[in-house]
Each structure stands twice: as C-alpha cells, then as structure tokens.
Motif scaffolding. Sequence first.
Motif, PDB file in Angstrom:
ATOM      1  N   MET A   1       0.841  -1.192   0.000  1.00 55.45           N
ATOM      2  CA  MET A   1       0.000   0.000   0.000  1.00 55.45           C
ATOM      3  C   MET A   1       0.878   1.244   0.000  1.00 55.45           C
ATOM      4  O   MET A   1       2.004   1.205   0.479  1.00 55.45           O
ATOM      5  N   LYS A   2       0.308   2.325  -0.514  1.00 55.79           N
ATOM      6  CA  LYS A   2       1.068   3.572  -0.545  1.00 55.79           C
ATOM      7  C   LYS A   2       0.150   4.723  -0.141  1.00 55.79           C
ATOM      8  O   LYS A   2      -0.934   4.901  -0.714  1.00 55.79           O
ATOM      9  N   LEU A   3       0.616   5.490   0.836  1.00 53.07           N
ATOM     10  CA  LEU A   3      -0.155   6.622   1.341  1.00 53.07           C
ATOM     11  C   LEU A   3       0.393   7.926   0.772  1.00 53.07           C
ATOM     12  O   LEU A   3       1.596   8.203   0.882  1.00 53.07           O
ATOM     13  N   TYR A   4      -0.464   8.717   0.194  1.00 49.71           N
ATOM     14  CA  TYR A   4      -0.104  10.063  -0.255  1.00 49.71           C
ATOM     15  C   TYR A   4      -0.538  11.026   0.846  1.00 49.71           C
ATOM     16  O   TYR A   4      -1.698  10.994   1.275  1.00 49.71           O
ATOM     17  N   TYR A   5       0.387  11.887   1.302  1.00 46.07           N
ATOM     18  CA  TYR A   5       0.128  12.671   2.511  1.00 46.07           C
ATOM     19  C   TYR A   5       0.782  14.041   2.452  1.00 46.07           C
ATOM     20  O   TYR A   5       1.644  14.303   1.611  1.00 46.07           O
TER      21      TYR A   5
ATOM     22  N   GLY B   1       0.321  20.383  -7.248  1.00 44.33           N
ATOM     23  CA  GLY B   1      -0.283  19.197  -7.863  1.00 44.33           C
ATOM     24  C   GLY B   1       0.738  18.127  -8.190  1.00 44.33           C
ATOM     25  O   GLY B   1       0.547  17.342  -9.130  1.00 44.33           O
ATOM     26  N   LEU B   2       1.807  18.098  -7.385  1.00 46.62           N
ATOM     27  CA  LEU B   2       2.890  17.156  -7.675  1.00 46.62           C
ATOM     28  C   LEU B   2       3.219  16.320  -6.440  1.00 46.62           C
ATOM     29  O   LEU B   2       3.153  16.813  -5.310  1.00 46.62           O
ATOM     30  N   THR B   3       3.621  15.089  -6.664  1.00 46.06           N
ATOM     31  CA  THR B   3       4.132  14.280  -5.558  1.00 46.06           C
ATOM     32  C   THR B   3       5.624  14.603  -5.382  1.00 46.06           C
ATOM     33  O   THR B   3       6.240  15.240  -6.251  1.00 46.06           O
ATOM     34  N   GLY B   4       6.188  14.099  -4.277  1.00 44.60           N
ATOM     35  CA  GLY B   4       7.601  14.343  -4.005  1.00 44.60           C
ATOM     36  C   GLY B   4       8.512  13.882  -5.123  1.00 44.60           C
ATOM     37  O   GLY B   4       9.579  14.457  -5.339  1.00 44.60           O
ATOM     38  N   SER B   5       8.101  12.830  -5.830  1.00 47.89           N
ATOM     39  CA  SER B   5       8.960  12.328  -6.920  1.00 47.89           C
ATOM     40  C   SER B   5       8.625  12.984  -8.257  1.00 47.89           C
ATOM     41  O   SER B   5       9.140  12.569  -9.295  1.00 47.89           O
ATOM     42  N   GLY B   6       7.740  13.990  -8.206  1.00 46.37           N
ATOM     43  CA  GLY B   6       7.455  14.751  -9.428  1.00 46.37           C
ATOM     44  C   GLY B   6       6.308  14.219 -10.269  1.00 46.37           C
ATOM     45  O   GLY B   6       6.056  14.709 -11.370  1.00 46.37           O
ATOM     46  N   ALA B   7       5.570  13.238  -9.743  1.00 46.29           N
ATOM     47  CA  ALA B   7       4.436  12.704 -10.509  1.00 46.29           C
ATOM     48  C   ALA B   7       3.251  13.673 -10.427  1.00 46.29           C
ATOM     49  O   ALA B   7       3.113  14.423  -9.460  1.00 46.29           O
ATOM     50  N   ASP B   8       2.418  13.639 -11.445  1.00 47.64           N
ATOM     51  CA  ASP B   8       1.212  14.477 -11.496  1.00 47.64           C
ATOM     52  C   ASP B   8       0.188  13.893 -10.520  1.00 47.64           C
ATOM     53  O   ASP B   8      -0.410  12.850 -10.775  1.00 47.64           O
ATOM     54  N   TYR B   9      -0.013  14.610  -9.402  1.00 47.26           N
ATOM     55  CA  TYR B   9      -0.888  14.048  -8.357  1.00 47.26           C
ATOM     56  C   TYR B   9      -2.338  13.966  -8.823  1.00 47.26           C
ATOM     57  O   TYR B   9      -3.082  13.088  -8.389  1.00 47.26           O
TER      58      TYR B   9
ATOM     59  N   SER C   1       5.067   5.693   1.696  1.00 45.02           N
ATOM     60  CA  SER C   1       4.307   6.938   1.648  1.00 45.02           C
ATOM     61  C   SER C   1       5.059   7.956   0.811  1.00 45.02           C
ATOM     62  O   SER C   1       6.281   7.878   0.678  1.00 45.02           O
ATOM     63  N   GLU C   2       4.305   8.858   0.247  1.00 47.48           N
ATOM     64  CA  GLU C   2       4.926   9.914  -0.559  1.00 47.48           C
ATOM     65  C   GLU C   2       4.235  11.236  -0.258  1.00 47.48           C
ATOM     66  O   GLU C   2       2.992  11.322  -0.250  1.00 47.48           O
ATOM     67  N   LYS C   3       5.068  12.236   0.016  1.00 44.61           N
ATOM     68  CA  LYS C   3       4.567  13.574   0.322  1.00 44.61           C
ATOM     69  C   LYS C   3       4.002  14.205  -0.949  1.00 44.61           C
ATOM     70  O   LYS C   3       4.534  13.973  -2.040  1.00 44.61           O
ATOM     71  N   VAL C   4       2.967  15.017  -0.770  1.00 45.04           N
ATOM     72  CA  VAL C   4       2.345  15.682  -1.921  1.00 45.04           C
ATOM     73  C   VAL C   4       2.399  17.187  -1.715  1.00 45.04           C
ATOM     74  O   VAL C   4       2.151  17.684  -0.621  1.00 45.04           O
TER      75      VAL C   4
END
Length: 208
Positions: free
Chosen positions: A1-5, A35-43, A27-30
Amino acid sequence: MKLYYKPGACSMSSRIVLHELGLPFTSEKVDTEAGLTGSGADYLKINPKGYVPALEIEGGAVLTENPAILQFLADSHPEAGLAPAPGTVERARLQEWLNFTASELHKAFSPYFRSKPLTDGEKAAASAQLERRIGDVEHGLADGRSFILGSQFSVADAYLAVVLNWTRFIGVDLARWPHAAAYLARISERASVRQAMQEEGLPGGEAA
Ligand SMILES: N[C@@H](CCC(=O)N[C@@H](CS)C(=O)NCC(=O)O)C(=O)O
C-alpha cells in the motif's frame, strides 16, 4: 500500500491506523498546490480531487476520503477491533464521529489554513465556529470516556486526534476544554501516533 500525505494533515490519521494494524506501506509527500508528488508525478492523475489523503491499495486501486479509507482499513482487519461491526448501532456511532470530524470539525479549521489573511470579522466568525465544534467534542467526552466511542480506541480517534492537534498550529489553547485536552494528550501517547508524528516530522513524535 502507498499513502499520499502532507505532514500533519488529515492524511496522518491513515498513517496512524496503518501503524495500529502493523501493515507494511510506503508513503509519498504531496505538494497539493503544485499538484505534484515528491517524486514529481502528477498528483491529479492519482487523485483528481487534488487533496490528501489518497491510499493506493493492493491491485492498484486508489481510495480517497478519510472516513472511507479509515473504515476500509479497519474492516480489512476486523480482529484488531478498530471499528465496531457493520450494521450495529455502535458502527453508526463511529460513522457519526467520522462524519462530524470530516464535515464539521475539520472544516472549522479551514479558514485558518487559507493563504489569504483573515479579516477581523472573518477571524471572529471562524473562532466562534471552531469553539462551538470543539465544544461538541468536549460534550462527547464529558462522561470521562477514554476514547470517543467509549473504552476502546477506534479509527474515529485517529482522525479526531489529528484534527484536534491542529489547535497547536493555530495557537488555540485546548485547556478551556479539559476533556478534549486530556483526550488529545492520551491519544498522542500511543506508539502508533508517536511513530506517525515522527515520520511526518511533527513535534511530539519519537526521537529520530
Ligand atoms: N474530504 C476530504 C478532505 C481532505 C482534505 O481536506 N485534505 C487537506 C489536508 S487535511 C488537503 O489536502 N488540503 C490541501 C488542498 O486541498 O490543496 C477527506 O475527507 O479526505
């Protein structure tokens, strides 16, 4: 599982529950503004609503909305007792508190977190509304119960405590509501909560 937070945001309630259940997750910070996740993905491709939390579960489905995520986690592990059984009055009470937290208490904090400064009139209205809703929590705890449903910790406590904790960020002293103050202190001592706070870099977490 992965939590966006976002650190300290309502998404921390999912993190607390994941720890209560001892489930592995990443988990990945948003950055919700960008509108981006920590790794640069389009949230917005992950959660088109743009806010946190979002929980990606096994199989890749993404769940949103705190009350839904928290109940899904609790129901996936009924042996942990984090939610009363579906169809019971006790479950309806859990839903009462989850919905109250989401639509009344949580939203009563929203004016304090907006980027534009509040006018004096807006400040007075926001403060009156927030005090009223904290008063509702105080009333719910007034019989001296340890947790919002009674004697057992539930997912409603994870969400309610995270939101009550925001009083610290906006400088509202909970001492005027002694049951709520003691409740937040009690929940904050739980290992799951301390771990979540530490992982999100909030004061009160375990020493890193
Ligand atoms: N209805 C949503 C509300 C979630 C929500 O308000 N998330 C806030 C953090 S507590 C957020 O992401 N705010 C940033 C934004 O909206 O850009 C839920 O219950 O999950």
